[in-house]
Design a protein around this motif. Structure first.
Motif, mmCIF file in Angstrom:
data_model
loop_
_atom_site.group_PDB
_atom_site.id
_atom_site.type_symbol
_atom_site.label_atom_id
_atom_site.label_comp_id
_atom_site.label_asym_id
_atom_site.label_seq_id
_atom_site.Cartn_x
_atom_site.Cartn_y
_atom_site.Cartn_z
ATOM 1 N N LYS A 1 -2.103 18.483 -1.251
ATOM 2 C CA LYS A 1 -0.721 18.733 -1.671
ATOM 3 C C LYS A 1 0.201 17.840 -0.856
ATOM 4 C CE LYS A 1 -1.106 22.369 -4.445
ATOM 5 N NZ LYS A 1 -0.719 22.403 -5.808
ATOM 6 N N SER A 2 1.089 17.144 -1.564
ATOM 7 C CA SER A 2 2.096 16.318 -0.920
ATOM 8 C C SER A 2 3.434 16.715 -1.528
ATOM 9 C CB SER A 2 1.805 14.838 -1.154
ATOM 10 O OG SER A 2 2.814 14.040 -0.578
ATOM 11 N N ASN A 3 4.214 17.462 -0.774
ATOM 12 C CA ASN A 3 5.434 18.074 -1.304
ATOM 13 C C ASN A 3 5.083 18.873 -2.554
ATOM 14 O OD1 ASN A 3 7.391 17.358 0.667
ATOM 15 N ND2 ASN A 3 7.361 15.274 -0.111
ATOM 16 N N LYS A 4 5.668 18.574 -3.702
ATOM 17 C CA LYS A 4 5.389 19.345 -4.913
ATOM 18 C C LYS A 4 4.268 18.739 -5.746
ATOM 19 C CE LYS A 4 10.079 21.041 -5.142
ATOM 20 N NZ LYS A 4 11.338 21.068 -5.863
ATOM 21 N N MET B 1 0.856 -1.177 0.000
ATOM 22 C CA MET B 1 0.000 0.000 0.000
ATOM 23 C C MET B 1 0.902 1.240 0.000
ATOM 24 S SD MET B 1 -3.342 0.689 0.100
ATOM 25 C CE MET B 1 -4.106 -0.784 0.720
ATOM 26 N N ASN B 2 0.571 2.195 -0.857
ATOM 27 C CA ASN B 2 1.285 3.472 -0.867
ATOM 28 C C ASN B 2 0.614 4.406 0.133
ATOM 29 O OD1 ASN B 2 3.261 3.252 -3.100
ATOM 30 N ND2 ASN B 2 1.437 2.850 -4.322
ATOM 31 N N VAL B 3 1.403 4.995 1.017
ATOM 32 C CA VAL B 3 0.889 5.943 2.002
ATOM 33 C C VAL B 3 1.802 7.161 2.004
ATOM 34 C CG1 VAL B 3 0.285 6.336 4.415
ATOM 35 C CG2 VAL B 3 -0.009 4.048 3.431
ATOM 36 N N LEU B 4 1.216 8.319 1.726
ATOM 37 C CA LEU B 4 1.945 9.581 1.730
ATOM 38 C C LEU B 4 1.253 10.541 2.681
ATOM 39 C CD1 LEU B 4 2.197 9.981 -2.151
ATOM 40 C CD2 LEU B 4 3.999 9.155 -0.637
ATOM 41 N N LYS B 5 1.963 11.551 3.131
ATOM 42 C CA LYS B 5 1.338 12.603 3.928
ATOM 43 C C LYS B 5 1.101 13.810 3.045
ATOM 44 C CE LYS B 5 2.722 11.531 8.575
ATOM 45 N NZ LYS B 5 3.194 12.064 9.843
ATOM 46 N N GLY B 6 0.000 14.482 3.290
ATOM 47 C CA GLY B 6 -0.313 15.673 2.523
ATOM 48 C C GLY B 6 -1.156 16.637 3.331
ATOM 49 N N ILE B 7 -1.372 17.805 2.752
ATOM 50 C CA ILE B 7 -2.184 18.843 3.387
ATOM 51 C C ILE B 7 -3.346 19.176 2.461
ATOM 52 C CG2 ILE B 7 -2.209 21.236 4.224
ATOM 53 C CD1 ILE B 7 0.772 20.858 4.895
ATOM 54 N N ILE B 8 -4.546 19.157 2.998
ATOM 55 C CA ILE B 8 -5.738 19.459 2.199
ATOM 56 C C ILE B 8 -5.664 20.912 1.732
ATOM 57 C CG2 ILE B 8 -8.251 19.696 2.228
ATOM 58 C CD1 ILE B 8 -8.337 17.348 4.208
ATOM 59 N N SER B 9 -5.785 21.108 0.415
ATOM 60 C CA SER B 9 -5.711 22.459 -0.143
ATOM 61 C C SER B 9 -7.067 22.969 -0.631
ATOM 62 C CB SER B 9 -4.695 22.507 -1.283
ATOM 63 O OG SER B 9 -5.054 21.610 -2.311
ATOM 64 N N GLU B 10 -7.986 22.048 -0.920
ATOM 65 C CA GLU B 10 -9.297 22.474 -1.434
ATOM 66 C C GLU B 10 -10.311 21.360 -1.245
ATOM 67 O OE1 GLU B 10 -11.220 23.551 -5.774
ATOM 68 O OE2 GLU B 10 -9.067 23.815 -5.508
ATOM 69 N N ILE B 11 -11.548 21.740 -0.946
ATOM 70 C CA ILE B 11 -12.635 20.771 -0.796
ATOM 71 C C ILE B 11 -13.869 21.310 -1.510
ATOM 72 C CG2 ILE B 11 -14.143 19.526 0.812
ATOM 73 C CD1 ILE B 11 -11.996 19.992 2.976
ATOM 74 N N GLN B 12 -14.453 20.477 -2.378
ATOM 75 C CA GLN B 12 -15.735 20.782 -3.000
ATOM 76 C C GLN B 12 -16.693 19.694 -2.557
ATOM 77 O OE1 GLN B 12 -14.235 20.746 -7.149
ATOM 78 N NE2 GLN B 12 -15.504 22.565 -7.383
ATOM 79 N N SER B 13 -17.821 20.079 -1.959
ATOM 80 C CA SER B 13 -18.781 19.089 -1.466
ATOM 81 C C SER B 13 -20.149 19.326 -2.078
ATOM 82 C CB SER B 13 -18.899 19.160 0.053
ATOM 83 O OG SER B 13 -17.670 18.851 0.661
ATOM 84 N N GLU C 1 11.155 13.927 -3.229
ATOM 85 C CA GLU C 1 11.574 13.435 -1.915
ATOM 86 C C GLU C 1 10.804 12.193 -1.480
ATOM 87 O OE1 GLU C 1 11.127 16.734 0.748
ATOM 88 O OE2 GLU C 1 12.187 18.073 -0.624
ATOM 89 N N GLU C 2 9.755 11.853 -2.196
ATOM 90 C CA GLU C 2 8.914 10.717 -1.826
ATOM 91 C C GLU C 2 9.038 9.615 -2.863
ATOM 92 O OE1 GLU C 2 5.171 12.629 0.428
ATOM 93 O OE2 GLU C 2 5.268 13.064 -1.714
ATOM 94 N N SER C 3 8.572 8.431 -2.485
ATOM 95 C CA SER C 3 8.569 7.329 -3.437
ATOM 96 C C SER C 3 7.273 6.550 -3.296
ATOM 97 C CB SER C 3 9.773 6.424 -3.229
ATOM 98 O OG SER C 3 9.736 5.850 -1.944
ATOM 99 N N ILE C 4 6.876 5.920 -4.401
ATOM 100 C CA ILE C 4 5.698 5.071 -4.419
ATOM 101 C C ILE C 4 6.037 3.801 -5.188
ATOM 102 C CG2 ILE C 4 4.015 6.943 -4.188
ATOM 103 C CD1 ILE C 4 3.540 6.762 -7.224
ATOM 104 N N GLN C 5 5.156 2.820 -5.103
ATOM 105 C CA GLN C 5 5.328 1.552 -5.790
ATOM 106 C C GLN C 5 4.181 1.351 -6.782
ATOM 107 O OE1 GLN C 5 7.903 -0.780 -5.050
ATOM 108 N NE2 GLN C 5 8.727 0.886 -3.823
ATOM 109 N N SER C 6 4.473 0.689 -7.880
ATOM 110 C CA SER C 6 3.472 0.284 -8.846
ATOM 111 C C SER C 6 3.661 -1.197 -9.127
ATOM 112 C CB SER C 6 3.621 1.078 -10.147
ATOM 113 O OG SER C 6 2.732 0.602 -11.138
ATOM 114 N N ILE C 7 2.560 -1.908 -9.256
ATOM 115 C CA ILE C 7 2.612 -3.304 -9.675
ATOM 116 C C ILE C 7 1.810 -3.409 -10.962
ATOM 117 C CG2 ILE C 7 1.962 -5.671 -9.140
ATOM 118 C CD1 ILE C 7 2.438 -5.016 -6.177
ATOM 119 N N ILE C 8 2.499 -3.801 -12.037
ATOM 120 C CA ILE C 8 1.869 -3.968 -13.343
ATOM 121 C C ILE C 8 2.235 -5.352 -13.873
ATOM 122 C CG2 ILE C 8 1.881 -1.491 -13.833
ATOM 123 C CD1 ILE C 8 4.275 -1.950 -15.693
ATOM 124 N N THR C 9 1.579 -5.774 -14.920
ATOM 125 C CA THR C 9 1.935 -7.073 -15.487
ATOM 126 C C THR C 9 3.332 -6.991 -16.100
ATOM 127 O OG1 THR C 9 0.991 -6.635 -17.666
ATOM 128 C CG2 THR C 9 -0.476 -7.645 -16.007
#
Length: 134
Positions: free
Chosen positions: A23-26, A1-13, A96-104
């Motif tokens: 926003k998570s870093n850039k 599972m990819n888990v990053l930290k971010g800050i909410i910049s906008e919400i439309q409900s 500065e962050e990394s994520i993983q992808s699983i593809i065929t």
């Protein structure tokens, strides 16, 4: 599972559903949440949240400027590739962050993916979950 930290910049409900931009870093992520700021305490602008998505939901594109409906388009560099018989695990660096992808493995070979190559990671908005950063 990819888990990053971010800050909410906008919400439309609307009608109990929210489109949340984080926003998570850039990088910027969009998520559909079946809550609103009225029903979930963690949904408020400038609040820190966890951005969560499965490795199998990260699509890889070699076209760095795709004209498609997927909102989460993150420029990445391939750190490593672990090819299996059926599936391949791609480690992606996004600053500065990394994520993983699983593809065929077939897709990995068809795209002729190589380490240190720049690619676009694509994640559908409805596949990105948010949770409070406790």
């Amino acid at each position: 599972m990819n888990v990053l930290k971010g800050i909410i910049s906008e919400i439309q409900s609307y009608e109990g559903i929210s489109l949340v931009k984080v926003k998570s870093n850039k990088n910027s992520f969009s998520s559909i949440v079946l809550d609103t700021p009225d029903t979930a305490d963690y949904l408020s602008e400038n609040k820190t949240v966890k951005i969560i998505f499965k490795e199998t939901e990260v699509i890889i594109a070699k076209d760095l400027n795709p004209s498609i409906s997927i909102q989460n388009q993150i420029l990445c560099r391939i750190e490593s590739i672990k090819k299996g018989v059926i599936l391949s695990q791609i480690a992606l660096s996004m600053g500065e962050e990394s994520i993983q992808s699983i593809i065929t493995t077939n897709a990995c070979e068809q795209l002729d993916l190589k380490e240190n190559e720049n690619v676009m990671a694509l994640i559908k908005t409805n596949e990105v979950s948010l949770s409070a950063d406790d």
